[in-house]
Every structure is written in C-alpha cells, then in structure tokens.
Write an enzyme that holds these catalytic residues in place. Structure first.
Site, PDB file in Angstrom:
ATOM      1  N   LYS A 143      18.428  -6.722   2.477  1.00 61.35           N
ATOM      2  CA  LYS A 143      19.027  -6.439   3.791  1.00 61.35           C
ATOM      3  C   LYS A 143      17.982  -5.787   4.684  1.00 61.35           C
ATOM      4  O   LYS A 143      17.274  -4.889   4.244  1.00 61.35           O
ATOM      5  CB  LYS A 143      20.181  -5.435   3.653  1.00 61.35           C
ATOM      6  CG  LYS A 143      21.346  -5.935   2.824  1.00 61.35           C
ATOM      7  CD  LYS A 143      22.445  -4.884   2.773  1.00 61.35           C
ATOM      8  CE  LYS A 143      21.968  -3.637   2.098  1.00 61.35           C
ATOM      9  NZ  LYS A 143      22.876  -2.523   2.053  1.00 61.35           N
TER      10      LYS A 143
ATOM     11  N   HIS B 231       7.578  -8.116   3.224  1.00 58.20           N
ATOM     12  CA  HIS B 231       7.707  -6.764   2.662  1.00 58.20           C
ATOM     13  C   HIS B 231       8.799  -6.671   1.584  1.00 58.20           C
ATOM     14  O   HIS B 231       8.564  -6.152   0.499  1.00 58.20           O
ATOM     15  CB  HIS B 231       8.002  -5.750   3.762  1.00 58.20           C
ATOM     16  CG  HIS B 231       7.016  -5.773   4.897  1.00 58.20           C
ATOM     17  ND1 HIS B 231       5.700  -6.127   4.730  1.00 58.20           N
ATOM     18  CD2 HIS B 231       7.156  -5.469   6.214  1.00 58.20           C
ATOM     19  CE1 HIS B 231       5.069  -6.044   5.898  1.00 58.20           C
ATOM     20  NE2 HIS B 231       5.926  -5.661   6.824  1.00 58.20           N
TER      21      HIS B 231
ATOM     22  N   LEU C 143      14.185  13.026  -8.800  1.00 55.96           N
ATOM     23  CA  LEU C 143      12.757  13.295  -8.622  1.00 55.96           C
ATOM     24  C   LEU C 143      12.422  13.079  -7.148  1.00 55.96           C
ATOM     25  O   LEU C 143      12.101  11.968  -6.726  1.00 55.96           O
ATOM     26  CB  LEU C 143      11.939  12.343  -9.513  1.00 55.96           C
ATOM     27  CG  LEU C 143      10.444  12.216  -9.248  1.00 55.96           C
ATOM     28  CD1 LEU C 143       9.733  13.549  -9.324  1.00 55.96           C
ATOM     29  CD2 LEU C 143       9.804  11.259 -10.244  1.00 55.96           C
TER      30      LEU C 143
ATOM     31  N   GLY D 280       0.820  -1.206   0.000  1.00 55.88           N
ATOM     32  CA  GLY D 280       0.000   0.000   0.000  1.00 55.88           C
ATOM     33  C   GLY D 280       0.855   1.258   0.000  1.00 55.88           C
ATOM     34  O   GLY D 280       0.329   2.369  -0.037  1.00 55.88           O
TER      35      GLY D 280
ATOM     36  N   LYS E 198      16.878  -4.071  12.587  1.00 51.55           N
ATOM     37  CA  LYS E 198      16.353  -3.168  13.614  1.00 51.55           C
ATOM     38  C   LYS E 198      17.531  -2.583  14.376  1.00 51.55           C
ATOM     39  O   LYS E 198      18.637  -3.117  14.336  1.00 51.55           O
ATOM     40  CB  LYS E 198      15.452  -3.951  14.566  1.00 51.55           C
ATOM     41  CG  LYS E 198      14.199  -4.462  13.857  1.00 51.55           C
ATOM     42  CD  LYS E 198      13.053  -4.699  14.793  1.00 51.55           C
ATOM     43  CE  LYS E 198      11.777  -4.972  14.040  1.00 51.55           C
ATOM     44  NZ  LYS E 198      10.894  -3.827  13.921  1.00 51.55           N
TER      45      LYS E 198
HETATM   46  C1  BG6 Z   1       5.835  -4.668  10.306  1.00 50.33           C
HETATM   47  C2  BG6 Z   1       6.834  -5.349  11.179  1.00 50.33           C
HETATM   48  O1  BG6 Z   1       5.240  -5.582   9.440  1.00 50.33           O
HETATM   49  O2  BG6 Z   1       6.472  -3.653   9.560  1.00 50.33           O
HETATM   50  C3  BG6 Z   1       7.530  -4.351  12.088  1.00 50.33           C
HETATM   51  O3  BG6 Z   1       6.190  -6.338  11.959  1.00 50.33           O
HETATM   52  C4  BG6 Z   1       8.099  -3.213  11.277  1.00 50.33           C
HETATM   53  O4  BG6 Z   1       8.552  -4.973  12.836  1.00 50.33           O
HETATM   54  C5  BG6 Z   1       7.049  -2.642  10.343  1.00 50.33           C
HETATM   55  O5  BG6 Z   1       8.545  -2.217  12.174  1.00 50.33           O
HETATM   56  C6  BG6 Z   1       7.639  -1.589   9.414  1.00 50.33           C
HETATM   57  O6  BG6 Z   1       6.609  -0.938   8.740  1.00 50.33           O
HETATM   58  P1  BG6 Z   1       6.758   0.591   8.327  1.00 50.33           P
HETATM   59  O7  BG6 Z   1       5.521   0.880   7.569  1.00 50.33           O
HETATM   60  O8  BG6 Z   1       6.881   1.358   9.604  1.00 50.33           O
HETATM   61  O9  BG6 Z   1       7.991   0.685   7.500  1.00 50.33           O
END
Ligand code: BG6
Length: 488
Positions: A330, A239, A394, A180, A333
């Site tokens: 990569k 992601h 951009l 999204g 946290k």
């Molecule tokens: C979540 C994870 O899916 O995505 C989190 O469980 C992470 O650990 C988060 O912090 C990151 O999402 P965004 O939108 O803040 O980049």
C-alpha cells in the site's frame, strides 16, 4: 580489490536530486571521514555559473548541526569544482575530460564515479558522451543511475539495451534509495541471524504481510513528472517491491553482491503479474478544511487526469515457502501520516484454551522512529488469567545511545565508491520487477480502473480496510497502541 580513489563527477549538478541528495550525502561522508580527503568532486550541468553560485547549490540542503560540521564545510567545498556544458556536445565533454585529468593528476585517483542526476530525456546522450570522451583504459569507470528506469517492461528493456551498449553491468550502479535505509539493510540480519524469526518465516506460520508507505505531502511541484508515472511506478514497483524481495527471498549463499541479487531475482520470478481484482487505486482531493489543494488543482497536472496517487495491490509468491500468503503493498501521497512499515501477521494459535486472542505480529518500522516490535499475547498482571496484547519492543531511539541513522544516499554512495553492488538493482532484477507490474499498469493507464477519491490528509480511499481484510489481515478487537507511536 575494489577500493580505488575515485573522482566524483556529478552530472545535473544544479538540479533537484543533486542539491537535495547527492551533495548533502557526499558532505555527510566527508565530515564522517568516509570520503578520502583527496577526493575531487566535479559538478557538470548546462547552466553557466561561477563558483559562488555553484557553492550555493551545494550548500542549499546541507544541514550544519555542530561546530565540526561548520568547520568541515569550507574544506569540503574546496574539493568541489564546476564545469558547464551541453549534454550532447563532445567538445564540452572534452573540456570536462581535461578537468578530470587535471584533478586526477593532483589526487592520484584511479577511478571515476559518474553520478547521473539527470532527467531521463538526456540520459542516454550523456552516457554516450561520457563513453566517447571520458572513458579511459586503465581507469575504473562507475556510473550511478537513478529511476525512472523506463515506464514499463518494453521501455525499460530499451533503456537497458542502450545503456548496455555503452557500459558493462559491472560499471552500472542502479539506485533504489530504499536499499540504503538502515531498517531495510537490517532485514537480512533479522531473518537470517535469528533462529526465532528464521524458523517461522513461511506460509506455515505467517498469514499475510503488509508493506505500507504513507506520505503527508502531495505532489507539490512535481505534478508534471508524477502525472506521467503515478504512485505505482513512483514508489511501489521499486521501493516497496525491494522491501518485499528482502522479506521473501531465500537465504543467499553469501553477502556477496551476485549471491544476494541471484536470490532476489529468483523470488521475483515466482510472482505472477498482478491480477486486476487485486488492485485498488485512489486520487486525493482537497483537504476537508479546504486548505490543502487536491491533485487536480495542481496546475502542472492535466485536467481530468486519472493518475493514481494511492494504490494497494496484492502479490503472491508461488514457491514452497510462500504459496497462499498475500503480500499486500500500500502506498499513497497526501495521507494522514508519514511512515513506512512492514507488518507480518501470523496465523491463529490452534486450540480453544483462551478466548480473546489476537494474532502475533512482527512490525518493522522503516521510518520514522526506526523500530522492530513483536506483538504478543501476555497474561494481564494480577489475579486471574486474562490475556492482553503486549509487545517486545526494540525502538532504536531508546535502545541505542546517541543513535545516528545514516542517510540512505550516504550509504549507497559509499558502496559505489567501494565497488560494492549488493545494494544496487541488477538488470535482470529490474526486468523481473517490470514483468509483475506492466500488465496492471497498462490497465490503469487505459483508464479502466477508476481511482477512488480521498481527502488530502485522510487515511486513504474508502475500501482499503475491506481490501486488506479480504486478503486476510485481521484487526484485533482488543485495543492496542504501540507505545512509541508518534505522528511525524
Ligand atoms: C522517491 C519518490 O523515490 O521516494 C518520491 O519519487 C517519494 O515521490 C520518495 O517522496 C520517498 O523517499 P523517502 O526517503 O523520503 O521515504
């Protein structure tokens, strides 16, 4: 026609996800007139609470920036009601049913959107209760579900089977909120609506691709959940892999949900499981100044845990377009900065006409400071023929006036209200994703791969630079700093 007036039922309405993401997104849609003002929203959770307490949950993370926002909030709250109940009692879901029918009668809604903001432990029992008590012929049912979708291929298949016995694939909307995000949604347009990009998007021109996710925060407060999953399941397998898929897939026949998802599945199926030598993991320790705690200092994390909080892996896509091009993912946290970006590095130019050249790069900054910039070689202005790295930039903040980037959840909830599946994960896509990651996750879970310690707030574990270089990324020896670079 997939547009129906939906009644929205948020299950787990007092939890973290609902208060942090679901309600603020629903409010965002409401105030921007994307939510039909007749829409009714019913919260459901185990906690007994009165309307005022429930409203406290709804507004907790809603940011009111303008007078319009402040005016819209009380009107939005009028659309919301709350119902408490257990997650496995038909009786309670019958009471919920009465409530849904009541609001449907008033609004004329013909669809129900069940938002499952729930922990995995109660997931199937809630889905079962909904199916038994709140599933009505002639009313469209949609179910939004969130990760974790299992722990590995086997558990994911079990979950898919259990859910599949209750709801059809058409009724299920699996959220990966990265789909999204504005820049992620831009990827298909960048690639398929620009000849200058489309024609070089292959192994003949591209040397390597990096997809990087960095966060400054540690696991603060989520150690229990996180320790069971680790960074690969938390962000990489979903992601980052989604981003990779959109970067690598072939052009779909149309923007229709099944056409897009067919191509996504296809490219995933060309990726063999990650090899043991193609992974590096890390775990954060105290910050250098001792102020920030290490991962193992989190009281919810078991002593001696080897769960990675950082990971780098390399994936290969064995098809005509990509054979031999490393895709380096990569994520970590407790690092030095917060950013998500895609870096596509091109091959060297042939010939020896110039010295001191750097490779072209297309950098897509997903967040923060959304941007696309292309690093190019240019003549240094002045007499002489010296080369210098410059860029075509951009940056959204300077290119678009008053740019408002919608929240990922707003975009996805709107899609689900409209019955559009294209930015949701299909069951076979999930299966293909788990096939790539399950073997390496088993190796990591068995403790065979020792995470390399790195300090909270640092750039990550030692060895990352070498890992990336081993897979072809070349750092130029010319100094270059992206002018819009800013620490978030
Ligand atoms: C979540 C994870 O899916 O995505 C989190 O469980 C992470 O650990 C988060 O912090 C990151 O999402 P965004 O939108 O803040 O980049």
């Amino acid at each position: 026609d997939k547009k129906h007036l939906c009644t929205v039922i948020v299950l787990g309405a007092s939890g973290d996800l609902a208060t942090k993401k679901t309600f603020p997104a629903l409010f965002g849609l409401y105030k921007n007139h994307y939510l039909d003002p007749k829409t009714q929203i019913i919260g459901y959770a185990r906690t007994k609470m009165d309307k005022a307490t429930f409203e406290g949950h709804i507004v907790k993370y809603i940011k009111l920036k303008t007078d319009e926002d402040r005016e819209a909030l009380p009107k939005f709250l009028k659309l919301c009601s709350y119902q408490d109940g257990q997650y496995d009692k038909d009786q309670d879901f019958q009471v919920l049913e009465k409530e849904i029918e009541k609001v449907e009668k008033a609004s004329g809604a013909t669809a129900r959107l069940f938002y499952m903001a729930l922990p995995p432990s109660v997931f199937i029992s809630v889905a079962t209760s909904i199916k038994h008590n709140n599933y009505k012929k002639g009313v469209i049912t949609r179910l939004i579900v969130e990760k974790p979708f299992g722990m590995d291929l086997e558990s994911s298949r079990k979950l898919a089977k259990d859910l599949g016995a209750l709801f059809t694939e058409e009724e299920i909307y699996r959220i990966d909120h990265y789909l999204g995000k504005e820049m992620v949604k831009n990827l298909m347009i960048l690639r398929f609506a620009n000849v200058i990009f489309g024609s070089v998007w292959n192994r003949h021109s591209i040397d390597n691709i990096q997809i990087t996710f960095k966060e400054k925060i540690g696991t603060a407060g989520r150690g229990g959940y996180f320790n069971e999953f680790g960074i690969i399941r938390d962000v990489m397998q979903n992601h980052l892999l989604q981003i990779l898929t959109l970067i690598a897939m072939e052009p779909p026949v149309s923007l229709g949900a099944e056409d897009v998802r067919d191509e996504k599945v296809k490219v995933l199926r060309y990726i063999p499981p990650i090899a043991k030598g193609d992974v590096l993991t890390g775990q954060y320790t105290k910050s250098k100044d001792g102020k920030e705690p290490g991962y193992l200092d989190d009281p919810t994390v078991p002593k001696g845990s080897k769960t990675p909080t950082y990971a780098a892996t390399t994936l290969f896509i064995q098809n005509e377009r990509w054979t031999g091009v490393p895709f380096i993912l990569k994520c970590g946290k407790a690092l030095d900065q917060q950013k998500t970006e895609i870096r596509i590095q091109f091959k060297e130019v042939s010939g020896h006409m110039f010295t001191n050249l750097a490779r072209n790069e297309i950098v897509i900054r997903v967040q923060p400071n959304e941007a696309v910039y292309v690093k190019i070689m240019n003549k240094e202005p002045g007499l002489g023929m010296k080369t210098v790295i410059s860029d075509l930039d951009l940056s959204y903040s300077s290119r678009f006036d008053n740019v408002v980037i919608p929240e990922a959840y707003e975009s996805l909830i709107l899609d689900s209200l409209n019955g559009d599946h294209s930015n949701f994960v299909r069951d076979d896509e999930l299966d293909a994703a788990w096939k790539i990651f399950t073997p390496i996750l088993k190796t990591i879970d068995s403790g065979e791969i020792e995470p390399i310690p790195y300090a909270f707030g640092s750039r990550g574990p030692h060895g990352v630079t070498e890992f990336v270089a081993k897979h072809g990324y070349e750092r130029s020896n010319q100094e270059y700093v992206w002018p819009n670079h800013s620490e978030a």
